[in-house]
Motif scaffolding. Structure first.
Motif, PDB file in Angstrom:
ATOM      1  N   ALA A  16     -17.533  10.098  39.059  1.00 53.61           N
ATOM      2  CA  ALA A  16     -18.874  10.126  39.657  1.00 53.61           C
ATOM      3  C   ALA A  16     -19.344  11.568  39.791  1.00 53.61           C
ATOM      4  N   PHE A  17     -20.671  11.711  39.914  1.00 56.67           N
ATOM      5  CA  PHE A  17     -21.291  13.005  40.173  1.00 56.67           C
ATOM      6  C   PHE A  17     -21.724  13.008  41.643  1.00 56.67           C
ATOM      7  N   ALA A  18     -20.891  13.592  42.463  1.00 56.13           N
ATOM      8  CA  ALA A  18     -21.158  13.594  43.903  1.00 56.13           C
ATOM      9  C   ALA A  18     -22.097  14.745  44.264  1.00 56.13           C
ATOM     10  N   ASP A  19     -22.455  14.825  45.551  1.00 57.77           N
ATOM     11  CA  ASP A  19     -23.393  15.852  46.001  1.00 57.77           C
ATOM     12  C   ASP A  19     -22.831  17.256  45.816  1.00 57.77           C
ATOM     13  N   SER A  20     -21.524  17.393  46.096  1.00 59.23           N
ATOM     14  CA  SER A  20     -20.940  18.738  46.069  1.00 59.23           C
ATOM     15  C   SER A  20     -19.905  18.921  44.971  1.00 59.23           C
ATOM     16  N   SER A  21     -19.596  17.871  44.218  1.00 61.00           N
ATOM     17  CA  SER A  21     -18.510  17.991  43.236  1.00 61.00           C
ATOM     18  C   SER A  21     -18.650  16.962  42.127  1.00 61.00           C
ATOM     19  N   ILE A  22     -17.942  17.240  41.046  1.00 62.38           N
ATOM     20  CA  ILE A  22     -17.740  16.246  39.979  1.00 62.38           C
ATOM     21  C   ILE A  22     -16.387  15.588  40.256  1.00 62.38           C
ATOM     22  N   ASN A  23     -16.390  14.315  40.504  1.00 62.71           N
ATOM     23  CA  ASN A  23     -15.152  13.611  40.843  1.00 62.71           C
ATOM     24  C   ASN A  23     -14.419  13.186  39.582  1.00 62.71           C
ATOM     25  N   ILE A  24     -13.183  13.688  39.430  1.00 59.84           N
ATOM     26  CA  ILE A  24     -12.324  13.331  38.303  1.00 59.84           C
ATOM     27  C   ILE A  24     -11.311  12.292  38.794  1.00 59.84           C
ATOM     28  N   ALA A  25     -11.348  11.107  38.200  1.00 65.72           N
ATOM     29  CA  ALA A  25     -10.433  10.036  38.591  1.00 65.72           C
ATOM     30  C   ALA A  25      -9.255   9.976  37.628  1.00 65.72           C
ATOM     31  N   TYR A  26      -8.116   9.585  38.144  1.00 67.06           N
ATOM     32  CA  TYR A  26      -6.933   9.393  37.293  1.00 67.06           C
ATOM     33  C   TYR A  26      -6.175   8.151  37.756  1.00 67.06           C
ATOM     34  N   ARG A  27      -5.720   7.390  36.772  1.00 65.61           N
ATOM     35  CA  ARG A  27      -5.018   6.124  37.017  1.00 65.61           C
ATOM     36  C   ARG A  27      -3.737   6.115  36.207  1.00 65.61           C
ATOM     37  N   TYR A  28      -2.657   5.634  36.829  1.00 64.67           N
ATOM     38  CA  TYR A  28      -1.366   5.574  36.126  1.00 64.67           C
ATOM     39  C   TYR A  28      -0.491   4.502  36.774  1.00 64.67           C
ATOM     40  N   TRP A  29       0.539   4.082  36.021  1.00 65.61           N
ATOM     41  CA  TRP A  29       1.439   3.014  36.471  1.00 65.61           C
ATOM     42  C   TRP A  29       2.804   3.596  36.793  1.00 65.61           C
ATOM     43  N   ILE A  30       3.362   3.179  37.945  1.00 61.18           N
ATOM     44  CA  ILE A  30       4.687   3.651  38.358  1.00 61.18           C
ATOM     45  C   ILE A  30       5.489   2.474  38.922  1.00 61.18           C
ATOM     46  N   PRO A  31       6.831   2.606  39.005  1.00 55.67           N
ATOM     47  CA  PRO A  31       7.644   1.525  39.582  1.00 55.67           C
ATOM     48  C   PRO A  31       7.244   1.239  41.027  1.00 55.67           C
ATOM     49  N   THR A  32       7.160  -0.022  41.351  1.00 57.71           N
ATOM     50  CA  THR A  32       6.704  -0.417  42.691  1.00 57.71           C
ATOM     51  C   THR A  32       7.636   0.070  43.788  1.00 57.71           C
ATOM     52  N   ASP A  33       8.943   0.088  43.526  1.00 54.33           N
ATOM     53  CA  ASP A  33       9.888   0.452  44.577  1.00 54.33           C
ATOM     54  C   ASP A  33       9.855   1.939  44.925  1.00 54.33           C
ATOM     55  N   ARG A  34       9.083   2.747  44.153  1.00 50.27           N
ATOM     56  CA  ARG A  34       8.939   4.184  44.464  1.00 50.27           C
ATOM     57  C   ARG A  34       7.462   4.572  44.483  1.00 50.27           C
ATOM     58  N   TYR A  35       6.612   3.639  44.837  1.00 52.25           N
ATOM     59  CA  TYR A  35       5.161   3.819  44.720  1.00 52.25           C
ATOM     60  C   TYR A  35       4.672   5.044  45.501  1.00 52.25           C
ATOM     61  N   PHE A  36       4.893   5.075  46.792  1.00 51.65           N
ATOM     62  CA  PHE A  36       4.361   6.159  47.618  1.00 51.65           C
ATOM     63  C   PHE A  36       5.070   7.482  47.324  1.00 51.65           C
ATOM     64  N   GLU A  37       6.361   7.423  47.084  1.00 46.60           N
ATOM     65  CA  GLU A  37       7.110   8.646  46.799  1.00 46.60           C
ATOM     66  C   GLU A  37       6.533   9.374  45.581  1.00 46.60           C
ATOM     67  N   ILE A  38       6.329   8.662  44.483  1.00 48.02           N
ATOM     68  CA  ILE A  38       5.814   9.282  43.261  1.00 48.02           C
ATOM     69  C   ILE A  38       4.343   9.657  43.416  1.00 48.02           C
ATOM     70  N   GLN A  39       3.566   8.809  44.097  1.00 47.71           N
ATOM     71  CA  GLN A  39       2.144   9.104  44.292  1.00 47.71           C
ATOM     72  C   GLN A  39       1.957  10.433  45.021  1.00 47.71           C
ATOM     73  N   TYR A  40       2.726  10.672  46.074  1.00 45.92           N
ATOM     74  CA  TYR A  40       2.597  11.921  46.820  1.00 45.92           C
ATOM     75  C   TYR A  40       3.006  13.111  45.959  1.00 45.92           C
ATOM     76  N   GLN A  41       4.048  12.949  45.170  1.00 38.71           N
ATOM     77  CA  GLN A  41       4.491  14.033  44.290  1.00 38.71           C
ATOM     78  C   GLN A  41       3.439  14.351  43.233  1.00 38.71           C
ATOM     79  N   VAL A  42       2.814  13.311  42.682  1.00 33.53           N
ATOM     80  CA  VAL A  42       1.781  13.511  41.666  1.00 33.53           C
ATOM     81  C   VAL A  42       0.574  14.223  42.258  1.00 33.53           C
ATOM     82  N   ASN A  43       0.147  13.817  43.445  1.00 31.66           N
ATOM     83  CA  ASN A  43      -1.006  14.463  44.081  1.00 31.66           C
ATOM     84  C   ASN A  43      -0.752  15.960  44.297  1.00 31.66           C
ATOM     85  N   LEU A  44       0.455  16.298  44.731  1.00 30.26           N
ATOM     86  CA  LEU A  44       0.792  17.705  44.935  1.00 30.26           C
ATOM     87  C   LEU A  44       0.803  18.453  43.603  1.00 30.26           C
ATOM     88  N   ALA A  45       1.348  17.830  42.564  1.00 29.04           N
ATOM     89  CA  ALA A  45       1.388  18.469  41.247  1.00 29.04           C
ATOM     90  C   ALA A  45      -0.017  18.684  40.696  1.00 29.04           C
TER      91      ALA A  45
END
Length: 277
Positions: free
Chosen positions: A224-253
């Protein structure tokens, strides 16, 4: 005193004669009933094992196969008991009527439980999911660890066990993502930066994780084109049993990769115009 002793002796004699008469008249019936019952138990066990082998040969679900085998055994044992009662001249019609009335009462009292069993049959036969799949039902998500006739057990990354009655599963919208789960996130970049560069940086960051599946491939693009930024979305698939662990690591990376590429993540901006009276 002698009269009391005489009465006790007469009572004992009558009981003894009654027992002797019973064995004389019904001994063959008793022996026959015992033999029939023992043979019936052997036949019930053999037929039950045969039914279980046939189910396993045709890859029938384990829970359903065991239920079919045990039900077959119970039906044969019930038929044998009816035959044994008939050997003594006992009419089974009153018992059948009583069992029918009791079954009706129990059925009305336990209709919720029976509906769970009926739903369990539907799940096992139609197989909308199996053990190990990740499902989402009415906002409840988890990995299927056990499927019973009455309920289904899910587990999540926190080690919690979620028990869902099967009647709350059948007829509902079921999202089955198998052993993986999708992550959807976005980050805003400044309008002064090039979105193509930001997309390349995020794609490169995602490739650094072996846990992210290559099929389906991760998706990165302008959301989307927001008021203050261009929003870049990203989607990916990961194992369910490590969902939050990998998601937090990806966000930091992703954050670190954008900083290294000198791509600005802007704060919300507002223009304020002061007018003099």
């Amino acid at each position: 005193m002698e009269q009391e002793i005489q009465k006790e002796l007469e009572t004992i004699t009558r009981l003894t004669n009654l027992v002797i008469d019973f064995f004389v008249n019904y001994s063959f019936h008793v022996i026959g009933a015992i033999i029939i019952f023992l043979i019936g138990l052997l036949v019930a066990r053999w037929v039950s094992q045969l039914a279980l082998k046939i189910c396993n040969k045709h890859n029938v679900d384990v829970t359903l196969a065991l239920f079919i085998a045990s039900t077959t055994k119970l039906l044969i044992v019930a038929m044998v008991l009816v035959i044994c009662l008939g050997k003594f001249g006992i009419s089974v019609a009153p018992f059948v009527a009583a069992i029918g009335a009791i079954s009706l009462s129990v059925g009305l009292a336990l209709q919720g439980v029976f509906s769970n069993y009926g739903a369990g049959f539907t799940i096992i036969l139609t197989r909308p999911f199996v053990v190990g799949n990740t499902i989402d039902i009415n906002g409840i998500s988890g990995i299927v660890t056990e499927i019973r006739l009455a309920y289904t057990v899910l587990s999540n990354e926190d080690g919690e066990m979620i028990t869902i009655p099967n009647k709350h599963i059948v007829g509902e919208v079921i999202v089955n993502s198998f052993e993986y789960k999708i992550v959807e996130a976005s980050v805003g970049i400044s309008y002064h930066n090039q979105p193509e560069q930001a997309i390349e940086v995020i794609v490169s960051a995602l490739k650094g994780f072996e846990e992210i599946t290559s099929t389906p491939t991760p998706q990165v693009g302008i959301e989307a084109f927001a008021d203050s930024s261009i929003n870049i979305a990203y989607r990916y698939w990961i194992p369910t049993d490590r969902y939050f662990e990998i998601q937090y690591q990806v966000n930091l990376a992703v954050l670190n990769a954008l900083k290294e590429a000198k791509i600005e993540i802007p704060f919300p901006q507002r223009e304020v115009i002061l007018k003099q009276a």
